[in-house]
Design an enzyme around this catalytic site. Structure first.
Site, PDB file in Angstrom:
ATOM      1  N   LEU A  13       0.831  -1.194   0.000  1.00  0.00           N
ATOM      2  CA  LEU A  13       0.000   0.000   0.000  1.00  0.00           C
ATOM      3  C   LEU A  13       0.871   1.251   0.000  1.00  0.00           C
ATOM      4  O   LEU A  13       2.036   1.217   0.373  1.00  0.00           O
ATOM      5  CB  LEU A  13      -0.924   0.007   1.217  1.00  0.00           C
ATOM      6  CG  LEU A  13      -1.940  -1.137   1.285  1.00  0.00           C
ATOM      7  CD1 LEU A  13      -2.739  -1.072   2.568  1.00  0.00           C
ATOM      8  CD2 LEU A  13      -2.861  -1.105   0.074  1.00  0.00           C
ATOM      9  N   CYS A  14       0.269   2.355  -0.410  1.00  0.00           N
ATOM     10  CA  CYS A  14       0.907   3.660  -0.480  1.00  0.00           C
ATOM     11  C   CYS A  14       1.606   3.956   0.841  1.00  0.00           C
ATOM     12  O   CYS A  14       1.025   3.713   1.901  1.00  0.00           O
ATOM     13  CB  CYS A  14      -0.163   4.701  -0.781  1.00  0.00           C
ATOM     14  SG  CYS A  14       0.430   6.388  -0.810  1.00  0.00           S
ATOM     15  N   PRO A  15       2.813   4.408   0.823  1.00  0.00           N
ATOM     16  CA  PRO A  15       3.648   4.838  -0.296  1.00  0.00           C
ATOM     17  C   PRO A  15       4.669   3.791  -0.726  1.00  0.00           C
ATOM     18  O   PRO A  15       5.574   4.098  -1.492  1.00  0.00           O
ATOM     19  CB  PRO A  15       4.355   6.073   0.274  1.00  0.00           C
ATOM     20  CG  PRO A  15       4.634   5.673   1.697  1.00  0.00           C
ATOM     21  CD  PRO A  15       3.395   4.868   2.107  1.00  0.00           C
TER      22      PRO A  15
END
Length: 75
Positions: A13-15
């Site tokens: 998941l981000c980042p």
């Protein structure tokens, strides 16, 4: 399209997909192409933004596939 290295960021998941891409690109020669596979919905915004900010060239993307595919040329 051919690429020189591949990063499987599926499940991250981000980042993390962008952070791992930045690290991988640092180890590549100018002009080489990195293929990124990602499943994070935010990657459709994050990867193009990363390229615009870092100066790398986003030469292709397929956000409709699963996983999403991005091709980035190191500059």
């Amino acid at each position: 399209m051919e690429w020189d290295d591949e990063l499987d960021a599926s499940g991250l998941l981000c980042p993390l997909p962008v952070l791992k891409a930045r690290k991988r690109l640092q180890g590549m020669a100018r002009g080489q192409v990195l293929k990124i596979l990602a499943t994070d919905p935010a990657a459709v915004v994050d990867v193009p933004h990363f390229c615009a900010e870092s100066g790398h060239e986003l030469i292709g993307m397929d956000e409709g596939s699963e996983p999403q595919v991005y091709l980035i040329r190191r500059v």
